[in-house]
Scaffold this motif. Structure first.
Motif, PDB file in Angstrom:
ATOM      1  N   GLN A   1       9.002 -19.853 -23.390  1.00  6.68           N
ATOM      2  CA  GLN A   1      10.199 -19.290 -24.022  1.00  6.68           C
ATOM      3  C   GLN A   1      10.615 -20.118 -25.236  1.00  6.68           C
ATOM      4  O   GLN A   1      11.060 -19.572 -26.246  1.00  6.68           O
ATOM      5  CB  GLN A   1      11.354 -19.232 -23.005  1.00  6.68           C
ATOM      6  CG  GLN A   1      11.152 -18.264 -21.883  1.00  6.68           C
ATOM      7  CD  GLN A   1      11.223 -16.830 -22.339  1.00  6.68           C
ATOM      8  OE1 GLN A   1      11.925 -16.490 -23.299  1.00  6.68           O
ATOM      9  NE2 GLN A   1      10.494 -15.967 -21.679  1.00  6.68           N
TER      10      GLN A   1
ATOM     11  N   ARG B   1       8.495 -19.216 -28.196  1.00  8.21           N
ATOM     12  CA  ARG B   1       8.941 -17.935 -28.772  1.00  8.21           C
ATOM     13  C   ARG B   1      10.195 -18.126 -29.617  1.00  8.21           C
ATOM     14  O   ARG B   1      10.312 -17.552 -30.703  1.00  8.21           O
ATOM     15  CB  ARG B   1       9.228 -16.930 -27.662  1.00  8.21           C
ATOM     16  CG  ARG B   1       8.020 -16.283 -27.124  1.00  8.21           C
ATOM     17  CD  ARG B   1       8.374 -15.115 -26.232  1.00  8.21           C
ATOM     18  NE  ARG B   1       7.236 -14.827 -25.389  1.00  8.21           N
ATOM     19  CZ  ARG B   1       7.299 -14.480 -24.136  1.00  8.21           C
ATOM     20  NH1 ARG B   1       8.471 -14.357 -23.554  1.00  8.21           N
ATOM     21  NH2 ARG B   1       6.219 -14.231 -23.448  1.00  8.21           N
TER      22      ARG B   1
ATOM     23  N   ILE C   1      17.478 -22.320 -23.976  1.00 15.33           N
ATOM     24  CA  ILE C   1      16.169 -22.503 -23.343  1.00 15.33           C
ATOM     25  C   ILE C   1      15.935 -23.979 -23.035  1.00 15.33           C
ATOM     26  O   ILE C   1      15.452 -24.335 -21.958  1.00 15.33           O
ATOM     27  CB  ILE C   1      15.055 -21.925 -24.230  1.00 15.33           C
ATOM     28  CG1 ILE C   1      15.162 -20.405 -24.258  1.00 15.33           C
ATOM     29  CG2 ILE C   1      13.678 -22.356 -23.755  1.00 15.33           C
ATOM     30  CD1 ILE C   1      14.339 -19.740 -25.338  1.00 15.33           C
TER      31      ILE C   1
ATOM     32  N   LYS D   1      16.249 -13.589 -21.495  1.00 14.42           N
ATOM     33  CA  LYS D   1      16.997 -13.055 -22.628  1.00 14.42           C
ATOM     34  C   LYS D   1      18.281 -12.327 -22.222  1.00 14.42           C
ATOM     35  O   LYS D   1      19.316 -12.512 -22.841  1.00 14.42           O
ATOM     36  CB  LYS D   1      16.106 -12.128 -23.447  1.00 14.42           C
ATOM     37  CG  LYS D   1      16.690 -11.798 -24.798  1.00 14.42           C
ATOM     38  CD  LYS D   1      15.637 -11.223 -25.690  1.00 14.42           C
ATOM     39  CE  LYS D   1      16.119 -11.105 -27.095  1.00 14.42           C
ATOM     40  NZ  LYS D   1      16.222 -12.369 -27.800  1.00 14.42           N
TER      41      LYS D   1
END
Length: 123
Positions: free
Chosen positions: A45, A48, A73, A97
């Motif tokens: 994560q 990303r 995160i 998310k």
């Protein structure tokens, strides 16, 4: 201040209850599995979020949500590495998310209030 007393107390109580209910070895396995799994999820994560931040900066967009996602995160990964069920649940919520979409307006409001008071200065 009270959080630093109540949270560890609740974590210890849950760990003891889990050890009594499921057994010591399964409880230890769950703690290790959430730590390893959390580190992996935080890494994927986080990459990303980092890519999203770089893309926004490259296209001259404001990186606001990407920065907040990255911080969430990061904190989620730290919480998952810490032993305990409450911190694991909080860490998991910060890694995905849809919970971040719910939390984000509160974080933005908190940052805005700090900026109004002069406690956060952006130059």
């Amino acid at each position: 201040m009270l959080t630093f007393i109540l949270l560890p107390t609740a974590e210890i109580a849950l760990l003891l209850y889990s050890g009594k209910t499921f057994g010591v070895l399964p409880t230890i396995f769950i703690i290790i599995a959430t730590g390893v799994g959390g580190a992996y999820l935080a890494k994927t994560q986080g990459l990303r979020a980092w890519t999203d931040l770089r893309n926004r900066m490259a296209s001259m967009e404001t990186p606001g949500n990407a920065v907040i996602d990255g911080v969430c995160i990061f904190l989620g990964g730290i919480l998952l590495i810490m032993p305990g069920f409450i911190t694991d649940l909080a860490g998991l919520l910060l890694l995905f998310k849809w919970p971040r979409n719910i939390i984000r307006p509160f974080i933005i409001k908190w940052i805005y209030e700090k900026m109004k008071k002069g406690q956060i200065v952006i130059r």
